[in-house]
Design a protein around this motif. Structure first.
Motif, PDB file in Angstrom:
ATOM      1  N   VAL A   1       6.183   8.816 -15.337  1.00  0.00           N
ATOM      2  CA  VAL A   1       5.345   8.946 -16.524  1.00  0.00           C
ATOM      3  C   VAL A   1       3.916   8.496 -16.237  1.00  0.00           C
ATOM      4  CG1 VAL A   1       5.008   8.180 -18.898  1.00  0.00           C
ATOM      5  CG2 VAL A   1       7.300   8.755 -18.092  1.00  0.00           C
ATOM      6  N   LEU A   2       3.763   7.386 -15.537  1.00  0.00           N
ATOM      7  CA  LEU A   2       2.406   6.914 -15.266  1.00  0.00           C
ATOM      8  C   LEU A   2       1.662   7.863 -14.345  1.00  0.00           C
ATOM      9  CD1 LEU A   2       2.843   3.044 -14.834  1.00  0.00           C
ATOM     10  CD2 LEU A   2       2.403   4.376 -16.898  1.00  0.00           C
ATOM     11  N   THR A   3       2.380   8.509 -13.438  1.00  0.00           N
ATOM     12  CA  THR A   3       1.736   9.441 -12.510  1.00  0.00           C
ATOM     13  C   THR A   3       1.359  10.745 -13.184  1.00  0.00           C
ATOM     14  OG1 THR A   3       2.948   8.523 -10.625  1.00  0.00           O
ATOM     15  CG2 THR A   3       2.034  10.724 -10.352  1.00  0.00           C
ATOM     16  N   ARG A   4       2.214  11.226 -14.073  1.00  0.00           N
ATOM     17  CA  ARG A   4       2.087  12.601 -14.549  1.00  0.00           C
ATOM     18  C   ARG A   4       1.649  12.729 -15.996  1.00  0.00           C
ATOM     19  NH1 ARG A   4       4.233  15.300 -10.320  1.00  0.00           N
ATOM     20  NH2 ARG A   4       5.448  13.972  -8.922  1.00  0.00           N
ATOM     21  N   THR A   5       1.302  11.624 -16.624  1.00  0.00           N
ATOM     22  CA  THR A   5       0.855  11.673 -18.023  1.00  0.00           C
ATOM     23  C   THR A   5      -0.638  11.398 -18.093  1.00  0.00           C
ATOM     24  OG1 THR A   5       3.003  10.905 -18.807  1.00  0.00           O
ATOM     25  CG2 THR A   5       1.150  10.718 -20.331  1.00  0.00           C
ATOM     26  N   GLU A   6      -1.344  12.268 -18.772  1.00  0.00           N
ATOM     27  CA  GLU A   6      -2.760  12.040 -19.026  1.00  0.00           C
ATOM     28  C   GLU A   6      -2.917  11.474 -20.434  1.00  0.00           C
ATOM     29  OE1 GLU A   6      -4.930  12.310 -16.687  1.00  0.00           O
ATOM     30  OE2 GLU A   6      -3.497  13.181 -15.251  1.00  0.00           O
ATOM     31  N   GLY A   7      -3.971  10.748 -20.648  1.00  0.00           N
ATOM     32  CA  GLY A   7      -4.176  10.174 -21.972  1.00  0.00           C
ATOM     33  C   GLY A   7      -4.472   8.695 -21.876  1.00  0.00           C
TER      34      GLY A   7
ATOM     35  N   GLY B   1       0.799  -1.210   0.000  1.00  0.00           N
ATOM     36  CA  GLY B   1       0.000   0.000   0.000  1.00  0.00           C
ATOM     37  C   GLY B   1       0.833   1.261   0.000  1.00  0.00           C
ATOM     38  N   SER B   2       0.146   2.406   0.123  1.00  0.00           N
ATOM     39  CA  SER B   2       0.820   3.704   0.064  1.00  0.00           C
ATOM     40  C   SER B   2       1.376   4.143   1.416  1.00  0.00           C
ATOM     41  CB  SER B   2      -0.152   4.767  -0.463  1.00  0.00           C
ATOM     42  OG  SER B   2      -0.482   4.514  -1.812  1.00  0.00           O
TER      43      SER B   2
ATOM     44  N   GLN C   1      -4.175  10.552  -6.103  1.00  0.00           N
ATOM     45  CA  GLN C   1      -4.888   9.277  -6.150  1.00  0.00           C
ATOM     46  C   GLN C   1      -4.030   8.218  -6.847  1.00  0.00           C
ATOM     47  OE1 GLN C   1      -8.026   8.837  -4.648  1.00  0.00           O
ATOM     48  NE2 GLN C   1      -7.447  10.862  -3.875  1.00  0.00           N
ATOM     49  N   ASP C   2      -4.163   6.992  -6.401  1.00  0.00           N
ATOM     50  CA  ASP C   2      -3.434   5.889  -7.026  1.00  0.00           C
ATOM     51  C   ASP C   2      -4.110   5.527  -8.342  1.00  0.00           C
ATOM     52  OD1 ASP C   2      -1.624   5.729  -4.977  1.00  0.00           O
ATOM     53  OD2 ASP C   2      -2.756   4.216  -3.865  1.00  0.00           O
ATOM     54  N   LYS C   3      -3.454   5.829  -9.442  1.00  0.00           N
ATOM     55  CA  LYS C   3      -4.003   5.489 -10.750  1.00  0.00           C
ATOM     56  C   LYS C   3      -3.979   3.982 -10.956  1.00  0.00           C
ATOM     57  CE  LYS C   3      -2.751   9.670 -13.343  1.00  0.00           C
ATOM     58  NZ  LYS C   3      -2.022  10.175 -14.549  1.00  0.00           N
ATOM     59  N   GLN C   4      -4.955   3.504 -11.688  1.00  0.00           N
ATOM     60  CA  GLN C   4      -5.023   2.087 -12.021  1.00  0.00           C
ATOM     61  C   GLN C   4      -4.970   1.916 -13.534  1.00  0.00           C
ATOM     62  OE1 GLN C   4      -4.891  -0.435  -9.830  1.00  0.00           O
ATOM     63  NE2 GLN C   4      -4.734   1.096  -8.195  1.00  0.00           N
ATOM     64  N   PHE C   5      -4.324   0.858 -13.979  1.00  0.00           N
ATOM     65  CA  PHE C   5      -4.171   0.583 -15.403  1.00  0.00           C
ATOM     66  C   PHE C   5      -4.539  -0.873 -15.666  1.00  0.00           C
ATOM     67  CE2 PHE C   5      -1.204   3.894 -14.187  1.00  0.00           C
ATOM     68  CZ  PHE C   5      -1.396   4.865 -15.158  1.00  0.00           C
ATOM     69  N   ASP C   6      -5.170  -1.094 -16.802  1.00  0.00           N
ATOM     70  CA  ASP C   6      -5.470  -2.470 -17.207  1.00  0.00           C
ATOM     71  C   ASP C   6      -4.193  -3.118 -17.710  1.00  0.00           C
ATOM     72  OD1 ASP C   6      -8.175  -2.301 -16.618  1.00  0.00           O
ATOM     73  OD2 ASP C   6      -8.662  -1.465 -18.582  1.00  0.00           O
TER      74      ASP C   6
ATOM     75  N   ILE D   1       0.290  -1.751 -11.214  1.00  0.00           N
ATOM     76  CA  ILE D   1       1.640  -1.618 -11.760  1.00  0.00           C
ATOM     77  C   ILE D   1       2.315  -0.346 -11.282  1.00  0.00           C
ATOM     78  CG2 ILE D   1       0.808  -0.552 -13.914  1.00  0.00           C
ATOM     79  CD1 ILE D   1       3.124  -2.023 -15.338  1.00  0.00           C
ATOM     80  N   LEU D   2       1.564   0.736 -11.129  1.00  0.00           N
ATOM     81  CA  LEU D   2       2.163   1.978 -10.641  1.00  0.00           C
ATOM     82  C   LEU D   2       2.692   1.788  -9.227  1.00  0.00           C
ATOM     83  CD1 LEU D   2       2.861   4.952 -10.755  1.00  0.00           C
ATOM     84  CD2 LEU D   2       0.482   5.489 -10.198  1.00  0.00           C
TER      85      LEU D   2
END
Length: 983
Positions: free
Chosen positions: A611-617, A405-406, A548-553, A564-565
């Motif tokens: 990159v995963l934290t600070r990139t939108e798209g 966790g964080s 917030q903790d971003k989530q990725f498929d 993964i982040l």
């Protein structure tokens, strides 16, 4: 206007880059990699410079003065206080300024550049009978420049003192670019220095004027930490200068090195350092790992233990010990732990003989028993076992970050030091403060020196925890002041403690520090905002408030870390991946070869996090910055076990490649490599023709050019038949003679089936000769090549097919065994993360019984079912190079045991890391040179120095190919060695 200013700075940086012999980077990827260190801070630098020599440093100073930017000196970047983080130009000394310049054994000193690693230095000094004593837990990568900057101490400070006690002389560049040498000067020489018209003269005059006043002297002595606290790094060390004979009759000669040491790069740029060295430690050392029910009991015992003058007294608490449970690398080091201690003191003594060392330990143990301290006192001798205990202790920083966790143990009050006599009471009060914050802190490190590393557990993404972060820091500072201790014992003030220096030493003394800084550095170009004029300690943190903790498929299952982040965020920057080949181990082969931060495990985790934290798209994985940093990862998996935080970059890279290729497509070479099994199946229809084609220089050259294969790399040949065909034709004669010892299933991987078929045949024949029934059912490929190239959907299908195939066949009694380590170990490592959720537990259970053939045979040897009687009594020596995946996910020990079975076989393990081939990596044209450079670190020289009559063994197909290409020597699979040894 802002755009114009940015364009002007970019142009100036381009001009600067052209003028340096070293390197300069101002791209987003490199800036991001240097935006953090091992602390809680993050700030994007202007650029990153890697100077080659003093002239480059002088150019950087002139640029900083002209452009009005800061210079931030950095070596390994393992700072816990944020010293290496800032918005200026980072000056990384770690890549080129790494020379040991001079050693004088008779006088006991060595002269080095700032980028020399502490442990590497001691390897160099050992033949000279010398030793540099201060040893931080990061000593495998910590560099002398950083140790000087922080006044590092380490486990043996109660014997060898701090770095300041060893710095005899420093050559440095001042803020005007002039070179100066600081060393001990007599009172008369000091007065002559004051007469100089240069900046150097101004420095001597200013310190003379500051310290000569009786009132100022009294303020310093009253306001600075108690001199009995040897580990004290609060502000600039003017209290140490005050004790020199210039200001205190009978004191030692004045030496500005005492001020430079601990100044965190804020006063000058160091070019060379002359260090005092001690004679080598005692020839015999021993430990007692004293077990206690509570922290308080262990600290009360420490006061008693110190009366016996041990070499080291280090503490690990229950939280830290619990973090080592179940860790691939560290579980095996816990063999001395009895029960469930609340704390363990590691107490080391030494002597000329074991009897002398043991007598000292017995005296310490007797004293503890008499006083009623502790419940177990195991003694530990032997270099290997002692090293393992210290590895367990030194892993504390990284292991603590493995808390899921964080919420993590946060380094910000971890460096307080008080008098040893005050330590138990201080910690009791500290514990009460933590309870008031509903905290249970982590305690570990240097009990014998009056310093414990204390880590509250916080989520710095949470606004409320950020408030607690500041509140605890303030409360801690007031408590330390009440005990007249030091807020920093060895990690420095940096950004995290500098705000509290006025509280610690008084406002007038603090203003004196500001005047010193201004005299040395009027334009504040050297690491501003550290020690003096610091920003609040809770700004510029690594994580944003409310983030917030971003989530990725993802294809791989990262649920164990929260995604993964979060898997990338496990990296806290401790830099274990920055050790060199001299320290041993596998992680990180590309960094070992290039010495470039970009090529470290830490960099790969950092770039993903950034990159995963600070990139939108839709797909931030498609960013070229990640590809650039991931490119030289060899997927050796060394980080899976050697990184204390278990940041498995091989898995992260495979997932990244899959995601990246969703946007950028899959290259022809990638498809060819992934489908090597299918291509070999096609070629095996006419193996003679295929080999003729692959072995002919012209068609081979065309094929290599089309696929981007290195021209100098040889191509693997096909065997005259496949292992499956041979098995079908010879199955009848493979029945064991006599009573069967059991049934095993052989995993016919795609490498053994087509290329290493002869090894597969010997495996089958050996198992039959030894009495085992071998079954080889139809199954899918291992998927290893698909995984390494990021074709994860295809790899998932293969994994699921194989799990379904073997789920009802494989058990502890009927294991699945494999010849190629990277193929069979995929069952343990990737398969449980690849298959669909419903199959994960089945995959995990299957993985427990998927063994390298080496492991299976070693297990049978341990059971007494295979004995030396079946093998030759001829004397032979075997040199073994272990496979990377084997080292990371299993062990080389079973292979050693296997090869040692013939009565007179002697096995030597080559202390190599990765061979450099790493599957397809070493075939690829752009990676060939690095591949061979990795091989040249340890493996190739070891092989070339091996006599022709010594057997070379390597379980991995890539390893054997690399050895052949790099040295011309043929290495055998361990099964071949054992087959040849049969009577």
């Amino acid at each position: 206007m802002a755009v114009q200013i940015q364009a002007d700075m970019t142009q100036q940086l381009s001009i600067l880059k052209a003028s340096l012999d070293g390197d300069l980077y101002h791209d987003d990827a490199m800036r991001a990699l240097y935006a953090t260190d091992a602390s809680v801070y993050r700030e994007m630098p202007l650029a990153v410079a890697m100077p080659r020599h003093e002239d480059d440093l002088r150019q950087l100073i002139h640029f900083a003065r002209y452009a009005g930017c800061a210079l931030i000196p950095r070596t390994a970047g393992t700072s816990l206080a944020g010293q290496c983080v800032g918005s200026g130009l980072v000056v990384d000394m770690s890549r080129y300024m790494t020379e040991i310049l001079e050693v004088n054994p008779s006088e006991g000193w060595v002269r080095v550049q700032p980028g020399v690693i502490r442990n590497d230095l001691n390897q160099f000094l050992k033949p000279h009978g010398l030793f540099f004593g201060p040893n931080t837990s990061t000593a495998s990568r910590a560099m002398i420049g950083g140790m000087v900057g922080n006044n590092s101490c380490g486990s043996y400070s109660i014997v060898y003192g701090a770095t300041r006690d060893h710095v005899m002389e420093v050559s440095a560049l001042l803020s005007d670019g002039t070179e100066v040498v600081f060393k001990a000067v007599s009172k008369l020489e000091f007065e002559e220095k004051c007469k100089l018209a240069s900046l150097e003269g101004a420095l001597y005059r200013q310190i003379r004027d500051e310290l000569c006043e009786p009132d100022r002297q009294a303020d310093i002595r009253a306001g600075f930490p108690d001199p009995a606290v040897h580990r004290r790094n609060t502000g600039y060390a003017v209290d140490v200068l005050l004790e020199s004979n210039v200001f205190t009759p009978g004191g030692p000669d004045f030496n500005f090195c005492n001020l430079i040491t601990g100044s965190e790069g804020t006063l000058a740029l160091i070019t060379t350092i002359k260090l005092h060295c001690d004679p080598l430690p005692p020839s015999v050392t021993g430990l007692v790992a004293a077990h206690f029910h509570t922290i308080d009991e262990s600290l009360r015992a420490t006061v008693s233990v110190m009366q016996h003058k041990p070499r080291a007294v280090e503490l690990m608490d229950k939280i830290c010990l619990d973090c080592t449970k179940g860790q691939l690398m560290y579980e095996k080091y816990r063999d001395f732990v009895e029960g469930d201690p609340g704390a363990i003191l590691i107490i080391e003594t030494g002597g000329d003989t074991q009897a002398e060392a043991e007598a000292k330990l017995d005296a310490i143990i007797a004293a503890m028993k008499t006083s009623g301290y502790g419940y177990a006192w195991p003694k530990i001798f032997g270099a290997g076992r002692i090293a393992n205990v210290w590895k367990l202790r030194e892993a504390g920083l990284g292991l603590l970050s493995n808390v899921p966790g964080s919420r993590k143990p946060v380094a910000f009050i971890e460096d307080t030091a008080v008098r040893l006599e005050d330590l138990p009471a201080y910690i009791r009060e500290f514990t009460q403060i933590m309870e008031g914050f509903e905290q249970r802190a982590v305690y570990y490190a240097h009990a014998g020196a009056g310093e414990l590393h204390l880590r509250p557990i916080l989520n710095l993404k949470d606004p409320e925890d950020r408030k607690t972060f500041r509140a605890i820091a303030e409360a801690s500072a007031h408590l330390v002041k009440r005990y007249n201790g030091s807020l920093s014992g060895e990690h420095g003030d940096g950004r995290v403690r500098a705000e509290f220096i006025p509280l610690m030493i008084g406002a007038d003394n603090y203003e004196m520090l500001r005047r010193i800084k201004h005299t040395w550095d009027p334009q504040h170009i050297f690491n501003p905002g550290k020690i003096v004029d610091a920003a609040p300690m809770d700004v510029s943190l690594r994580y944003e408030s409310g983030q917030q903790d971003k989530q990725f498929d993802t294809i791989f299952d990262f649920s164990a870390t929260g995604g993964i982040l979060q898997a990338a965020e496990k990296c806290n920057g401790s830099g274990d991946c920055r050790k060199t080949h001299l320290s041993g181990g596998t992680m990180c082969p590309s960094f070992m070869a290039t010495r470039h931060e970009k090529d470290s495990t830490r960099a790969r985790a950092n770039i993903l996090r950034e990159v995963l934290t600070r990139t939108e798209g839709e797909n931030p994985f498609a960013r070229p910055e990640i590809h650039e940093v991931m490119d030289l990862c060899l997927s050796c998996k060394g980080c899976a076990s050697e990184c204390p935080s278990n940041v498995n970059v091989a898995t992260l890279k495979a997932e990244f490649l899959y995601q990246y290729q969703q946007v950028h497509g899959v290259s022809l070479r990638t498809r060819a490599i992934a489908n090597i099994g299918s291509l070999n199946a096609l070629g095996s229809l006419m193996p003679f023709i295929t080999n003729l084609f692959l072995g002919n220089s012209l068609p081979a050259a065309i094929l290599k050019r089309v696929l981007g294969v290195a021209p100098r790399r040889s191509l693997p040949q096909l065997y005259k038949t496949t292992l499956r065909r041979w098995f079908v034709r010879n199955q009848a004669r493979l029945r064991p003679a006599g009573t069967s010892k059991g049934k095993v299933y052989l995993f016919c991987d795609e490498f053994t089936n087509y290329n290493d078929t002869a090894i597969g045949i010997k495996t089958l024949e050996l198992l039959a000769r030894l009495g085992y029934e071998v079954v080889m059912p139809d199954h899918a490929e291992s998927g290893r090549a698909y995984i390494s190239k990021g074709l994860l959907k295809e790899a998932r299908q293969m994994a699921m097919y194989n799990v379904e195939t073997f789920r009802h066949l494989i058990s502890a009694d009927t294991p699945l065994i494999g010849v190629e380590p990277s193929a069979i170990l995929g069952f343990r490592d990737e398969y449980p993360q690849l298959v669909i959720p419903e199959m994960r537990e089945t995959a995990r259970e299957l993985g427990r019984h998927a063994l390298m053939v080496d492991e299976f045979l070693a297990r049978e040897i341990q059971k007494g079912r295979i004995t030396a009687d079946a093998f030759t009594d001829k004397a032979r020596t075997v040199k073994l190079h272990g496979h990377c995946h084997q080292k990371a996910l299993a062990s080389v020990d079973p292979t050693v045991q296997l090869l040692s079975l013939p009565a007179r076989y002697t096995v030597e393990v080559i202390p190599s890391g990765c061979c450099g081939m790493a599957g397809s990596f070493g075939y690829e044209q752009e990676h060939y040179d690095l591949s061979m450079k990795v091989g040249e670190l340890v493996l190739f020289p070891a092989v070339r120095s091996t006599p022709a009559d010594v057997i070379l063994a390597a379980p991995g197909t890539s390893c054997r190919h690399q050895i052949l290409d790099g040295t011309g020597r043929k290495a055998l699979h361990p099964v071949e060695v054992l087959w040849d040894a049969l009577k």
